[in-house]
Design a protein around this motif. Sequence first.
Motif, PDB file in Angstrom:
ATOM      1  N   VAL A   1       0.852  -1.191   0.000  1.00 52.16           N
ATOM      2  CA  VAL A   1       0.000   0.000   0.000  1.00 52.16           C
ATOM      3  C   VAL A   1       0.883   1.235   0.000  1.00 52.16           C
ATOM      4  N   LEU A   2       0.456   2.222  -0.782  1.00 50.04           N
ATOM      5  CA  LEU A   2       1.166   3.496  -0.854  1.00 50.04           C
ATOM      6  C   LEU A   2       0.269   4.588  -0.293  1.00 50.04           C
ATOM      7  N   ALA A   3       0.760   5.306   0.713  1.00 51.60           N
ATOM      8  CA  ALA A   3       0.018   6.424   1.298  1.00 51.60           C
ATOM      9  C   ALA A   3       0.429   7.713   0.595  1.00 51.60           C
ATOM     10  N   VAL A   4      -0.576   8.491   0.192  1.00 52.04           N
ATOM     11  CA  VAL A   4      -0.363   9.771  -0.482  1.00 52.04           C
ATOM     12  C   VAL A   4      -1.165  10.822   0.258  1.00 52.04           C
ATOM     13  N   TRP A   5      -0.522  11.926   0.682  1.00 53.67           N
ATOM     14  CA  TRP A   5      -1.262  12.954   1.387  1.00 53.67           C
ATOM     15  C   TRP A   5      -1.101  14.317   0.710  1.00 53.67           C
ATOM     16  N   ASP A   6      -2.129  15.123   0.894  1.00 54.86           N
ATOM     17  CA  ASP A   6      -2.252  16.398   0.202  1.00 54.86           C
ATOM     18  C   ASP A   6      -1.563  17.510   0.985  1.00 54.86           C
ATOM     19  N   THR A   7      -1.636  18.710   0.440  1.00 51.31           N
ATOM     20  CA  THR A   7      -1.063  19.880   1.081  1.00 51.31           C
ATOM     21  C   THR A   7      -1.649  20.099   2.470  1.00 51.31           C
TER      22      THR A   7
ATOM     23  N   GLY B   1      -1.976   0.641  -8.595  1.00 52.05           N
ATOM     24  CA  GLY B   1      -2.525   1.965  -8.823  1.00 52.05           C
ATOM     25  C   GLY B   1      -3.989   2.132  -8.500  1.00 52.05           C
ATOM     26  N   ARG B   2      -4.640   1.132  -7.927  1.00 54.96           N
ATOM     27  CA  ARG B   2      -6.052   1.250  -7.551  1.00 54.96           C
ATOM     28  C   ARG B   2      -6.195   2.065  -6.270  1.00 54.96           C
ATOM     29  N   LEU B   3      -7.175   2.962  -6.248  1.00 54.51           N
ATOM     30  CA  LEU B   3      -7.461   3.731  -5.044  1.00 54.51           C
ATOM     31  C   LEU B   3      -8.237   2.862  -4.064  1.00 54.51           C
ATOM     32  N   LEU B   4      -7.638   2.585  -2.921  1.00 57.51           N
ATOM     33  CA  LEU B   4      -8.260   1.728  -1.920  1.00 57.51           C
ATOM     34  C   LEU B   4      -9.198   2.512  -1.012  1.00 57.51           C
ATOM     35  N   SER B   5      -8.766   3.699  -0.605  1.00 61.30           N
ATOM     36  CA  SER B   5      -9.596   4.474   0.302  1.00 61.30           C
ATOM     37  C   SER B   5      -9.076   5.903   0.371  1.00 61.30           C
TER      38      SER B   5
ATOM     39  N   SER C   1       4.147  -3.437  11.266  1.00 61.35           N
ATOM     40  CA  SER C   1       3.332  -4.543  10.774  1.00 61.35           C
ATOM     41  C   SER C   1       2.462  -4.159   9.590  1.00 61.35           C
ATOM     42  N   SER C   2       2.443  -2.872   9.235  1.00 61.19           N
ATOM     43  CA  SER C   2       1.606  -2.336   8.151  1.00 61.19           C
ATOM     44  C   SER C   2       0.125  -2.401   8.462  1.00 61.19           C
ATOM     45  N   GLN C   3      -0.238  -2.711   9.700  1.00 62.61           N
ATOM     46  CA  GLN C   3      -1.641  -2.827  10.077  1.00 62.61           C
ATOM     47  C   GLN C   3      -2.244  -1.501  10.527  1.00 62.61           C
ATOM     48  N   PHE C   4      -1.384  -0.534  10.861  1.00 57.05           N
ATOM     49  CA  PHE C   4      -1.878   0.743  11.344  1.00 57.05           C
ATOM     50  C   PHE C   4      -1.126   1.884  10.664  1.00 57.05           C
TER      51      PHE C   4
ATOM     52  N   LEU D   1      -5.372   4.809  11.846  1.00 58.31           N
ATOM     53  CA  LEU D   1      -6.239   4.134  10.880  1.00 58.31           C
ATOM     54  C   LEU D   1      -5.880   2.658  10.818  1.00 58.31           C
ATOM     55  N   ASN D   2      -6.889   1.798  10.599  1.00 54.25           N
ATOM     56  CA  ASN D   2      -6.614   0.370  10.470  1.00 54.25           C
ATOM     57  C   ASN D   2      -6.493   0.001   8.994  1.00 54.25           C
ATOM     58  N   HIS D   3      -5.886  -1.140   8.709  1.00 56.65           N
ATOM     59  CA  HIS D   3      -5.575  -1.531   7.335  1.00 56.65           C
ATOM     60  C   HIS D   3      -6.701  -2.328   6.666  1.00 56.65           C
ATOM     61  N   VAL D   4      -7.791  -2.572   7.366  1.00 53.70           N
ATOM     62  CA  VAL D   4      -8.894  -3.343   6.796  1.00 53.70           C
ATOM     63  C   VAL D   4      -9.908  -2.409   6.137  1.00 53.70           C
ATOM     64  N   THR D   5     -10.419  -1.472   6.911  1.00 52.38           N
ATOM     65  CA  THR D   5     -11.416  -0.532   6.381  1.00 52.38           C
ATOM     66  C   THR D   5     -10.836   0.856   6.136  1.00 52.38           C
ATOM     67  N   TRP D   6      -9.596   1.079   6.608  1.00 50.64           N
ATOM     68  CA  TRP D   6      -8.943   2.387   6.502  1.00 50.64           C
ATOM     69  C   TRP D   6      -9.781   3.469   7.195  1.00 50.64           C
TER      70      TRP D   6
END
Length: 366
Positions: free
Chosen positions: A192-198, A211-215, A234-237, A250-255
Amino acid sequence: MNFSEVFKLSSLLCKFSPDGKYLASCVQYRLVVRDVNTLQILQLYTCLDQIQHIEWSADSLFILCAMYKRGLVQVWSLEQPEWHCKIDEGSAGLVASCWSPDGRHILNTTEFHLRITVWSLCTKSVSYIKYPKACLQGITFTRDGRYMALAERRDCKDYVSIFVCSDWQLLRHFDTDTQDLTGIEWAPNGCVLAVWDTCLEYKILLYSLDGRLLSTYSAYEWSLGIKSVAWSPSSQFLAVGSYDGKVRILNHVTWKMITEFGHPAAINDPKIVVYKEAEKSPQLGLGCLSFPPPRAGAGPLPSSESKCVEATGKENEVGGFRHVTSFHVSAVAEVLTEAPWRRWAFVLQQPQTTFPMPSGSGTFRS
């Protein structure tokens, strides 16, 4: 505690090698490599101009020295001191230089962020990546070193490109729903790749490797948004620190957010442990004088309305604890636990200075 003699240093350029065996320091245009245990000089290299940046390769076998004013990068080998490499970016200039995870490629960013040049130390080949975005954290590698994600800016829109680090071929290219992309960060598992805005808008987007948007997550609107982001090992949080003085997990199941923590002005929970760092000054036998002079006592914490939080991502190896520092109250550290999520302790620290510990046109010459 024993201290060594004082060594000369320029521009605070002093770094331990990743394996913790060597210490590199710069004095003007000279690079000095010492043994960590004895502090004896092992190698002394002379560069063509004053060094402005140094960086070890991941295997601690090479070290690069960047001279941004001249657009030059010189690479030195510890195993073969007679071997060296010189990279000249020419008229394109140079504003940044770093290693790839394999320690055999160098990524140079030209002036005005027109392109990134990838130089291979093994094959002497060169690759070009256009349109890198000038942002706080625009490039990130997966922990296994297989993929690189790069933030790009084209036609007034933000994009992310994913490259395969073995041959630098483009794997995926997609646009992001951001106004002004500020940072990107891979999850430790590389899925998973996290991308954040300004910071002007609270928005963080999660993308898969293809490249699919997960949440998409946004905590609030019309106020300063995200300050920093950190994954759990663990990539879970995913911890998101924001300018409202809170850290959201945030959790990795529902984000979705599972909990949030703030930096309160007063601590009322009797279960929270508070540790205070005490400073003791040795007496020199000069009456009531002590050295160094005692520092002034810390005042009360400011109100929560004036704080913002930085999620530094300092955790133990299993991810059981997270260290969070208040941006405006840097002498206060908060320790959170994962199971269950709760405050565990506060640490009141003395103000101090920390140092790192071991833990197209262009020429290529070697």
